[in-house]
Design a protein around this motif. Sequence first.
Motif, PDB file in Angstrom:
ATOM      1  N   MET A 160     -75.342  10.428 -23.832  1.00 37.61           N
ATOM      2  CA  MET A 160     -74.721  11.319 -24.990  1.00 37.61           C
ATOM      3  C   MET A 160     -75.112  10.149 -26.155  1.00 37.61           C
ATOM      4  O   MET A 160     -74.947   8.941 -25.908  1.00 37.61           O
ATOM      5  N   PRO A 161     -75.478  10.555 -27.464  1.00 38.21           N
ATOM      6  CA  PRO A 161     -75.519   9.677 -28.417  1.00 38.21           C
ATOM      7  C   PRO A 161     -74.443   8.765 -28.752  1.00 38.21           C
ATOM      8  O   PRO A 161     -73.270   9.109 -28.449  1.00 38.21           O
ATOM      9  N   ARG A 162     -74.636   7.515 -29.338  1.00 37.69           N
ATOM     10  CA  ARG A 162     -73.399   6.489 -29.633  1.00 37.69           C
ATOM     11  C   ARG A 162     -72.175   7.364 -30.323  1.00 37.69           C
ATOM     12  O   ARG A 162     -71.190   7.325 -29.878  1.00 37.69           O
ATOM     13  N   ASP A 163     -72.626   8.024 -31.432  1.00 35.96           N
ATOM     14  CA  ASP A 163     -71.414   8.518 -32.003  1.00 35.96           C
ATOM     15  C   ASP A 163     -71.240   9.981 -31.752  1.00 35.96           C
ATOM     16  O   ASP A 163     -70.651  10.763 -32.600  1.00 35.96           O
ATOM     17  N   GLY A 164     -71.903  10.516 -30.753  1.00 39.45           N
ATOM     18  CA  GLY A 164     -71.811  11.905 -30.302  1.00 39.45           C
ATOM     19  C   GLY A 164     -70.635  12.053 -29.513  1.00 39.45           C
ATOM     20  O   GLY A 164     -69.574  11.623 -29.659  1.00 39.45           O
ATOM     21  N   ARG A 165     -70.757  13.120 -28.556  1.00 42.95           N
ATOM     22  CA  ARG A 165     -69.915  13.932 -27.881  1.00 42.95           C
ATOM     23  C   ARG A 165     -69.275  12.518 -26.755  1.00 42.95           C
ATOM     24  O   ARG A 165     -70.040  11.879 -26.097  1.00 42.95           O
ATOM     25  N   TYR A 166     -67.942  12.698 -26.503  1.00 44.58           N
ATOM     26  CA  TYR A 166     -67.311  11.999 -25.768  1.00 44.58           C
ATOM     27  C   TYR A 166     -66.256  12.500 -24.997  1.00 44.58           C
ATOM     28  O   TYR A 166     -65.870  13.633 -25.573  1.00 44.58           O
ATOM     29  N   VAL A 167     -66.034  12.031 -23.723  1.00 43.95           N
ATOM     30  CA  VAL A 167     -64.835  12.902 -22.906  1.00 43.95           C
ATOM     31  C   VAL A 167     -63.569  12.669 -23.223  1.00 43.95           C
ATOM     32  O   VAL A 167     -62.705  13.419 -23.264  1.00 43.95           O
ATOM     33  N   GLU A 168     -63.164  11.172 -23.518  1.00 48.13           N
ATOM     34  CA  GLU A 168     -61.827  10.895 -24.046  1.00 48.13           C
ATOM     35  C   GLU A 168     -61.677   9.687 -25.062  1.00 48.13           C
ATOM     36  O   GLU A 168     -62.690   8.616 -24.636  1.00 48.13           O
ATOM     37  N   LYS A 169     -60.974   9.597 -25.859  1.00 45.16           N
ATOM     38  CA  LYS A 169     -60.770   8.661 -27.022  1.00 45.16           C
ATOM     39  C   LYS A 169     -59.709   7.712 -26.108  1.00 45.16           C
ATOM     40  O   LYS A 169     -58.510   7.917 -25.643  1.00 45.16           O
ATOM     41  N   LEU A 170     -59.999   6.359 -25.841  1.00 44.87           N
ATOM     42  CA  LEU A 170     -59.458   5.371 -25.361  1.00 44.87           C
ATOM     43  C   LEU A 170     -58.451   4.456 -26.171  1.00 44.87           C
ATOM     44  O   LEU A 170     -57.673   3.654 -25.964  1.00 44.87           O
ATOM     45  N   GLY A 171     -58.996   4.190 -27.346  1.00 44.66           N
ATOM     46  CA  GLY A 171     -58.655   3.177 -28.425  1.00 44.66           C
ATOM     47  C   GLY A 171     -59.100   3.084 -29.369  1.00 44.66           C
ATOM     48  O   GLY A 171     -60.137   3.967 -29.960  1.00 44.66           O
ATOM     49  N   THR A 172     -58.904   2.096 -30.365  1.00 45.39           N
ATOM     50  CA  THR A 172     -59.621   2.052 -31.469  1.00 45.39           C
ATOM     51  C   THR A 172     -60.088   0.404 -32.064  1.00 45.39           C
ATOM     52  O   THR A 172     -59.048  -0.343 -31.335  1.00 45.39           O
ATOM     53  N   TYR A 173     -61.061   0.260 -32.665  1.00 50.30           N
ATOM     54  CA  TYR A 173     -61.295  -1.209 -33.087  1.00 50.30           C
ATOM     55  C   TYR A 173     -61.624  -1.173 -34.531  1.00 50.30           C
ATOM     56  O   TYR A 173     -62.624  -0.711 -34.944  1.00 50.30           O
ATOM     57  N   ASN A 174     -60.793  -1.895 -35.212  1.00 52.07           N
ATOM     58  CA  ASN A 174     -61.141  -2.352 -36.700  1.00 52.07           C
ATOM     59  C   ASN A 174     -61.703  -3.736 -36.946  1.00 52.07           C
ATOM     60  O   ASN A 174     -60.834  -4.367 -36.965  1.00 52.07           O
ATOM     61  N   PRO A 175     -62.905  -4.088 -37.230  1.00 51.29           N
ATOM     62  CA  PRO A 175     -63.296  -5.308 -37.358  1.00 51.29           C
ATOM     63  C   PRO A 175     -62.866  -5.969 -38.619  1.00 51.29           C
ATOM     64  O   PRO A 175     -63.118  -7.121 -38.918  1.00 51.29           O
TER      65      PRO A 175
END
Length: 136
Positions: A27-42
Amino acid sequence: MAMKIRLARGGSKKRPFYRIVAADSRMPRDGRYVEKLGTYNPLLPKDSEERVKMDVDRVQYWMGQGAQVTDRVSRFLEAAGVIEAKTRNNPQKAVPGKKAQERAEEKAAKAAEAAEAEAPAAEAEAPAAEEAAAEE
């Protein structure tokens, strides 16, 4: 299905925000995913607790299912103590450029000349100090 735990970019231009996701590697980098596991704010400071948030239990579940972790996410997991730290080695990156090497050689040559100039002066002062001590 080849699963990866990776970053999916969000946010506006010049204001990045990433989701840590479990996605099919095709899948594309920003495309469909199975599950969101967390966030990162640089954009947050490195010591902020809000910078990286993740559901460690779900990450371990997906790793148990055979999901591969990308390099950046593996660094987050190493910092969290979930996986052991890998030894990374990029010797080419550590080598300074040509001009920096030339400056270092010049600096070393000047330091050697200065050390040679100070050595005879120190030897001349040593006998004078011994004579003064003997006179007392």
